[in-house]
Design a protein around this motif. Structure first.
Motif, PDB file in Angstrom:
ATOM      1  N   ALA A 195      -9.001   8.284 -19.590  1.00 20.70           N
ATOM      2  CA  ALA A 195      -8.633   7.097 -20.360  1.00 20.70           C
ATOM      3  C   ALA A 195      -7.969   7.571 -21.642  1.00 20.70           C
ATOM      4  O   ALA A 195      -8.482   8.480 -22.314  1.00 20.70           O
ATOM      5  CB  ALA A 195      -9.862   6.244 -20.685  1.00 20.70           C
ATOM      6  N   LEU A 255      -8.777  -3.119 -20.567  1.00 19.23           N
ATOM      7  CA  LEU A 255     -10.056  -3.399 -19.919  1.00 19.23           C
ATOM      8  C   LEU A 255      -9.842  -4.126 -18.599  1.00 19.23           C
ATOM      9  O   LEU A 255     -10.451  -3.779 -17.589  1.00 19.23           O
ATOM     10  CB  LEU A 255     -10.943  -4.227 -20.846  1.00 19.23           C
ATOM     11  CG  LEU A 255     -11.325  -3.598 -22.192  1.00 19.23           C
ATOM     12  CD1 LEU A 255     -12.184  -4.566 -23.004  1.00 19.23           C
ATOM     13  CD2 LEU A 255     -12.052  -2.279 -21.986  1.00 19.23           C
ATOM     14  N   LEU A 289     -14.190   3.832 -21.270  1.00 19.87           N
ATOM     15  CA  LEU A 289     -13.593   2.803 -22.111  1.00 19.87           C
ATOM     16  C   LEU A 289     -14.392   2.584 -23.387  1.00 19.87           C
ATOM     17  O   LEU A 289     -13.831   2.284 -24.443  1.00 19.87           O
ATOM     18  CB  LEU A 289     -13.468   1.498 -21.318  1.00 19.87           C
ATOM     19  CG  LEU A 289     -12.469   1.532 -20.150  1.00 19.87           C
ATOM     20  CD1 LEU A 289     -12.673   0.317 -19.251  1.00 19.87           C
ATOM     21  CD2 LEU A 289     -11.031   1.586 -20.671  1.00 19.87           C
TER      22      LEU A 289
END
Length: 288
Positions: free
Chosen positions: A202, A99, A133
């Motif tokens: 991701a 993150l 995410l």
């Protein structure tokens, strides 16, 4: 470059914000919440969004629960008013370090310093780093409305172009990330650093084998790529497998043709970015 006329309201807490949304809607207004404003205000300036009323959540920054990052067991909870910059500077430990690392892709420093995590997720841009995410780490979005709080899994959150499962009379209060990922990475391609990504990827790799692959910019909402994930589940991690996953991801998607690039161009980007992100994720695990 000026927004259409709107009425301004300032919420004092979550309950007040929910109440204002209901009152304004009942009066025939079309209200929008504004927190950091880094997505909404440009759209208003270009007249792409024309809310008749804004409800400012700025005062909610004073509420500790809404402006904090908290570990809860194996998960991580980020309050709705936490900025991208706060996450970038936070020590989140190996399970959620992706993150912090991913924040370098979010706009420029002034944007990261004002924009909020929850605001980005609710905005629902298909290339927004936080949307990818959220899918990667099994986020749960906590929203409060007239009927009280409810939880929205990330897999049910994103419904299309700038469309999410959050109702017009709800206020997001927190985002919980429930899937630790020590081996994870996000990468993207934009024409200039800080621009919106054309395609982003991701990924995460599980210690026992397998992993997760999420793409943005190839569909109206961010998407997982099960065809590529299936290869991770049966193969041995390494350059050969990662290249195969990139090829599988490119073959599985149906990206759009638009001014930013053709479908074929986006497929090439997806192949390259998935391969690159898997290498980065594997290297993060190897260096621990």
């Amino acid at each position: 470059m000026k927004p259409a006329a709107f009425r301004y309201h300032r919420a004092h807490d979550v309950t007040d914000a929910v109440g204002l949304l209901g009152e304004l809607a009942a009066a025939g207004e079309e209200p929008k919440l504004i927190a950091g404003g880094q997505s909404l205000m440009p759209m208003m300036n270009f007249r792409l969004a024309r809310p008749t009323a804004l409800v400012d959540l700025g005062p909610l920054r004073r509420e500790p629960a809404l402006n904090s990052l908290r570990r809860n067991g194996s998960g991580l909870t980020i309050g709705a008013m936490v900025t991208h910059r706060s996450v970038e500077l936070a020590e989140l430990g190996p399970d959620f370090s992706v993150l912090s690392r991913a924040m370098r892709w979010v706009g420029h420093l002034p944007i990261r310093s004002r924009g909020t995590v929850a605001g980005s997720i609710v905005h629902g841009d298909a290339t927004a780093e936080w949307c990818l995410l959220a899918l990667l780490l099994d986020a749960v979005i906590v929203a409060e409305g007239p009927g009280g709080p409810r939880e929205i899994p990330a897999e049910e959150m994103f419904r299309g172009f700038y469309t999410t499962a959050v109702e017009p009379d709800e206020v997001v209060t927190a985002v919980r990330f429930t899937r630790p990922a020590p081996r994870a990475a996000l990468t993207e391609f934009a024409r200039r650093h800080g621009d919106f990504a054309i395609v982003d990827a991701a990924v995460s790799l599980d210690a026992e084998g397998g992993g997760r692959i999420v793409l943005g910019g190839v569909a109206p909402a961010p998407v997982r790529v099960p065809e590529a994930e299936a290869l991770l589940a049966v193969g041995d991690p390494g350059p050969g497998l990662f290249a195969e996953c990139g090829e599988a991801a490119a073959a599985a998607i149906e990206p759009p043709d638009d001014a930013a690039g053709s479908a074929a161009y986006r497929r090439r980007l997806a192949r390259t970015l998935v391969t690159r992100a898997l290498h980065e994720a594997w290297e993060k695990g190897e260096t621990r």
